[in-house]
Design a protein around this motif. Structure first.
Motif, PDB file in Angstrom:
ATOM      1  N   LEU A 402       0.853  -1.196   0.000  1.00 13.87           N
ATOM      2  CA  LEU A 402       0.000   0.000   0.000  1.00 13.87           C
ATOM      3  C   LEU A 402       0.882   1.237   0.000  1.00 13.87           C
ATOM      4  O   LEU A 402       1.810   1.328   0.798  1.00 13.87           O
ATOM      5  CB  LEU A 402      -0.863   0.021   1.265  1.00 13.87           C
ATOM      6  N   LEU A 403       0.602   2.168  -0.883  1.00 11.03           N
ATOM      7  CA  LEU A 403       1.411   3.390  -0.952  1.00 11.03           C
ATOM      8  C   LEU A 403       0.507   4.609  -0.779  1.00 11.03           C
ATOM      9  O   LEU A 403      -0.571   4.666  -1.358  1.00 11.03           O
ATOM     10  CB  LEU A 403       2.102   3.493  -2.317  1.00 11.03           C
ATOM     11  N   GLN A 404       0.959   5.571   0.048  1.00  7.81           N
ATOM     12  CA  GLN A 404       0.225   6.834   0.172  1.00  7.81           C
ATOM     13  C   GLN A 404       1.237   7.968   0.254  1.00  7.81           C
ATOM     14  O   GLN A 404       2.368   7.765   0.681  1.00  7.81           O
ATOM     15  CB  GLN A 404      -0.654   6.838   1.437  1.00  7.81           C
ATOM     16  N   THR A 405       0.795   9.171  -0.154  1.00  5.35           N
ATOM     17  CA  THR A 405       1.710  10.304   0.016  1.00  5.35           C
ATOM     18  C   THR A 405       1.479  10.881   1.407  1.00  5.35           C
ATOM     19  O   THR A 405       0.373  10.803   1.941  1.00  5.35           O
ATOM     20  CB  THR A 405       1.447  11.417  -1.029  1.00  5.35           C
ATOM     21  N   CYS A 406       2.534  11.452   1.970  1.00  3.64           N
ATOM     22  CA  CYS A 406       2.453  11.981   3.321  1.00  3.64           C
ATOM     23  C   CYS A 406       2.678  13.483   3.276  1.00  3.64           C
ATOM     24  O   CYS A 406       3.650  13.945   2.684  1.00  3.64           O
ATOM     25  CB  CYS A 406       3.522  11.306   4.174  1.00  3.64           C
ATOM     26  N   ARG A 407       1.764  14.249   3.870  1.00  2.00           N
ATOM     27  CA  ARG A 407       1.917  15.705   3.908  1.00  2.00           C
ATOM     28  C   ARG A 407       1.840  16.196   5.352  1.00  2.00           C
ATOM     29  O   ARG A 407       1.030  15.706   6.130  1.00  2.00           O
ATOM     30  CB  ARG A 407       0.797  16.386   3.119  1.00  2.00           C
ATOM     31  N   ALA A 408       2.699  17.175   5.660  1.00  2.00           N
ATOM     32  CA  ALA A 408       2.665  17.748   7.009  1.00  2.00           C
ATOM     33  C   ALA A 408       1.493  18.710   7.084  1.00  2.00           C
ATOM     34  O   ALA A 408       1.238  19.473   6.145  1.00  2.00           O
ATOM     35  CB  ALA A 408       3.966  18.481   7.296  1.00  2.00           C
ATOM     36  N   GLY A 409       0.751  18.701   8.210  1.00  2.00           N
ATOM     37  CA  GLY A 409      -0.365  19.626   8.394  1.00  2.00           C
ATOM     38  C   GLY A 409       0.128  21.065   8.321  1.00  2.00           C
ATOM     39  O   GLY A 409      -0.560  21.951   7.826  1.00  2.00           O
ATOM     40  N   ASP A 410       1.359  21.291   8.780  1.00  2.00           N
ATOM     41  CA  ASP A 410       1.945  22.641   8.757  1.00  2.00           C
ATOM     42  C   ASP A 410       3.128  22.625   7.788  1.00  2.00           C
ATOM     43  O   ASP A 410       4.148  21.999   8.058  1.00  2.00           O
ATOM     44  CB  ASP A 410       2.413  22.971  10.189  1.00  2.00           C
ATOM     45  N   PRO A 411       3.010  23.318   6.634  1.00  2.00           N
ATOM     46  CA  PRO A 411       4.070  23.259   5.610  1.00  2.00           C
ATOM     47  C   PRO A 411       5.429  23.725   6.141  1.00  2.00           C
ATOM     48  O   PRO A 411       6.477  23.322   5.653  1.00  2.00           O
ATOM     49  CB  PRO A 411       3.577  24.190   4.505  1.00  2.00           C
ATOM     50  N   MET A 412       5.412  24.567   7.204  1.00  2.00           N
ATOM     51  CA  MET A 412       6.688  25.047   7.744  1.00  2.00           C
ATOM     52  C   MET A 412       7.470  23.915   8.411  1.00  2.00           C
ATOM     53  O   MET A 412       8.641  24.037   8.696  1.00  2.00           O
ATOM     54  CB  MET A 412       6.451  26.153   8.802  1.00  2.00           C
ATOM     55  N   LYS A 413       6.752  22.828   8.705  1.00  2.00           N
ATOM     56  CA  LYS A 413       7.405  21.765   9.469  1.00  2.00           C
ATOM     57  C   LYS A 413       7.791  20.568   8.602  1.00  2.00           C
ATOM     58  O   LYS A 413       7.964  19.456   9.092  1.00  2.00           O
ATOM     59  CB  LYS A 413       6.493  21.308  10.604  1.00  2.00           C
ATOM     60  N   PRO A 470      -4.190   9.301  -0.746  1.00  2.00           N
ATOM     61  CA  PRO A 470      -3.953   8.257  -1.746  1.00  2.00           C
ATOM     62  C   PRO A 470      -2.893   8.702  -2.755  1.00  2.00           C
ATOM     63  O   PRO A 470      -2.789   9.880  -3.077  1.00  2.00           O
ATOM     64  CB  PRO A 470      -5.305   8.103  -2.433  1.00  2.00           C
ATOM     65  N   SER A 471      -2.109   7.741  -3.213  1.00  2.00           N
ATOM     66  CA  SER A 471      -1.065   8.048  -4.190  1.00  2.00           C
ATOM     67  C   SER A 471      -1.496   7.443  -5.525  1.00  2.00           C
ATOM     68  O   SER A 471      -2.293   6.516  -5.559  1.00  2.00           O
ATOM     69  CB  SER A 471       0.233   7.397  -3.719  1.00  2.00           C
ATOM     70  N   GLN A 472      -0.943   7.995  -6.614  1.00  2.00           N
ATOM     71  CA  GLN A 472      -1.286   7.409  -7.926  1.00  2.00           C
ATOM     72  C   GLN A 472      -0.622   6.043  -8.102  1.00  2.00           C
ATOM     73  O   GLN A 472      -0.993   5.272  -8.970  1.00  2.00           O
ATOM     74  CB  GLN A 472      -0.833   8.362  -9.032  1.00  2.00           C
TER      75      GLN A 472
END
Length: 535
Positions: A402-413, A470-472
């Motif tokens: 299973l693959l997913q992209t991970c993003r920080a809730g706060d872009p500064m972090k 979800p990732s492509q």
């Protein structure tokens, strides 16, 4: 089969008394409860608390991650050492949940035997079967414990048949249950001709044991109602005719499993199982390595890291590498060579685990599992030796499903997130891929529950809310081949390429068609679903 005299030398007594094993089971078969009772009998804890018991005092000792305590499941494999009689048990608890199978797989590289726990009502379940296959790959000897006999469970012969059919292994009964469910009285110990009766009133009391001279002993009438006694005699006679006797050699080679029946929550059958490990279980074994095998009785210390656990103590960003000692007698303060970096490491504060408590290990022997606190130098698969360049083989890393992209809730972090993800990648909790194109990271896991665990741990341990999207891409494969061929391939497929946390090239796929295309168009490249955790 005749007992072949082994040409191995006798092990030093300290090593010979070690028994290093793991417990495997489907979730909810009662593995954590059984672990508790082992510790209770080993004198490591005074009172066994149930997994979901209330109150600090009764918190299970083997589940220390916050999520484990909330959900009552074991997520990370933990190690515990305790004495039982003249033996030293090193018990490695494994996650039963299928989403953590890779952690379990690696744990099984560090033990010499496994205990398979089966629920008497449910028999062999899917996860048990998967874990069993792993033991099979390693030819691990297996002892079976059929738990929850005090609830309505299936016919004893039916359970044994199911194990023989589904797992293709011979089964020999070490004990035989008397009655089931509410009528369950205890077991007849077939190895020692004893009657073991269960005390339902006191769960932490060891069962009463009555010496019997065979099944025709009139003393049995005093303890067992006539109908159950008749059934017991019939069944045992059938079992002795139909099922193979306990042959130690066949058990050690992984072809035969002895089965004990009991109820872990009532402390019943546990002691007999422990006696079984002590008496029949293998002592520390020879480990395969390159360029040579390593025997436990060798004087020089060697070991390998099979697990890294980060933030065991959230107040300190500590990481503990779990090391299985393969040979020699280790003493605190020893300098060992870290083979991957070729640097010496002074191991000044190694720990032994007594459930969630750790204490400094002054010494340890081949077969033991010690924890080495470090700041990220040690990774899974690393070898530690007294100077020799060895690498231990067979510690795999699997392609995530299973693959997913991970993003920080706060872009500064974003930087903190990268650090957190790299830490989990080194711990083996997830695969982290940095795509050649685009920003962000792609995180790959074996089971969906791992995304939840990662998100909750990043938030708890780093104070960073993150979200997985979800990732492509649907799967990842390691790219292997000659360097120039790999570079040429990578240049032509940039939008599919990424690097894992070791910097190795990875091909991200959307469909099976992507893989087929590579196989067709690039015969000099191989796409692999596993990677040896090598140095």
């Amino acid at each position: 089969m005749l007992d072949t005299p082994s040409n191995r030398p006798e092990l030093p007594p300290e090593i010979a008394r070690r028994r290093t094993f793991a417990i495997i089971s489907h979730p909810d078969a009662g593995k954590t409860t059984l672990t508790e009772k082992f510790l209770l009998y080993g004198g490591a804890i005074q009172m066994a608390g149930q997994v979901r018991a209330k109150g600090e005092a009764r918190r299970t000792r083997s589940d220390f991650m916050k999520m484990e305590q909330d959900r009552g499941i074991s997520v990370s494999a933990s190690a515990m050492s305790f004495d039982y009689g003249k033996f030293r048990f090193n018990l490695v608890d494994t996650p039963g949940h299928s989403d953590f199978s890779e952690d379990t797989y690696r744990t099984l590289t560090a033990v010499d035997a496994a205990i398979m726990v089966i629920d008497g009502a449910k028999g062999v379940e899917s996860q048990t079967q998967k874990l069993f296959e792993v033991c099979r790959l390693r030819d691990l000897p297996i002892l079976t414990f059929c738990n929850k006999m005090d609830r309505e469970s299936r016919d004893t012969f039916e359970i044994i048949d199911e194990i023989q059919e589904n797992l293709a292994i011979d089964v020999t009964p070490a004990s035989w249950p008397i009655g089931v469910g509410r009528e369950f009285l205890g077991c007849y110990d077939l190895l020692r001709d004893r009657l073991e009766l269960m005390d339902r009133a006191d769960r932490n009391k060891v069962a009463e044991s009555i010496k019997i001279e065979g099944l025709d002993d009139p003393a049995l009438d005093k303890h067992i109602p006539a109908d159950l006694l008749e059934k017991l005699r019939e069944e045992v006679e059938m079992a002795r005719e139909l099922l193979p006797p306990l042959d130690k050699q066949s058990f050690l080679e992984g072809h035969l499993t002895p089965i004990w029946f009991g109820s872990a929550i009532n402390s019943f059958g546990v002691k007999e199982l422990m006696d079984g490990i002590a008496g029949y279980g293998p002592e520390p074994q020879v480990q395969t390595a390159e360029p040579r095998e390593v025997s436990p009785e060798e004087k020089k210390v060697t070991g390998f890291v099979f697990k890294v656990q980060a933030n065991m103590d959230p107040k300190h960003r500590d990481r503990v590498a779990f090391v299985r000692l393969v040979s020699g007698h280790f003493e605190r303060g020893m300098k060992l060579t870290h083979v991957r970096s070729k640097k010496p490491m002074a191991v000044s504060n190694p720990v032994l685990f007594l459930a969630a408590d750790r204490e400094l290990a002054e010494e340890a022997w081949a077969g033991d599992i010690i924890g080495i606190p470090n700041h990220g130098q040690l990774r899974i698969g690393d070898a530690l030796t007294e100077g020799e360049t060895l690498r231990f083989t067979g510690i795999p890393s699997f392609a995530p499903e299973l693959l997913q992209t991970c993003r920080a809730g706060d872009p500064m972090k974003a930087k903190h997130m990268e650090k957190a993800l790299m830490q989990f990648a080194e711990e083996g909790a997830a695969k982290v891929f940095k795509p050649t194109f685009g920003s962000g990271f792609i995180v790959g896991v074996v089971g969906a529950l791992q995304f939840e665990v990662l998100a909750s741990r990043i938030e708890l341990e780093y104070g960073l809310p993150v979200r997985f999207e979800p990732s492509q891409f649907t799967s990842a494969r390691w790219v292997k081949g000659e360097r120039l061929a790999v570079e040429k391939f990578a240049a032509a497929n940039k939008q599919h390429m990424a690097a894992d946390n070791d910097g190795d090239p990875v091909f991200l796929t959307r469909l099976q068609w992507d893989i087929d295309r590579v196989v067709r168009d690039y015969p000099e490249i191989t796409l692999s679903a596993t990677k040896e955790m090598m140095v």
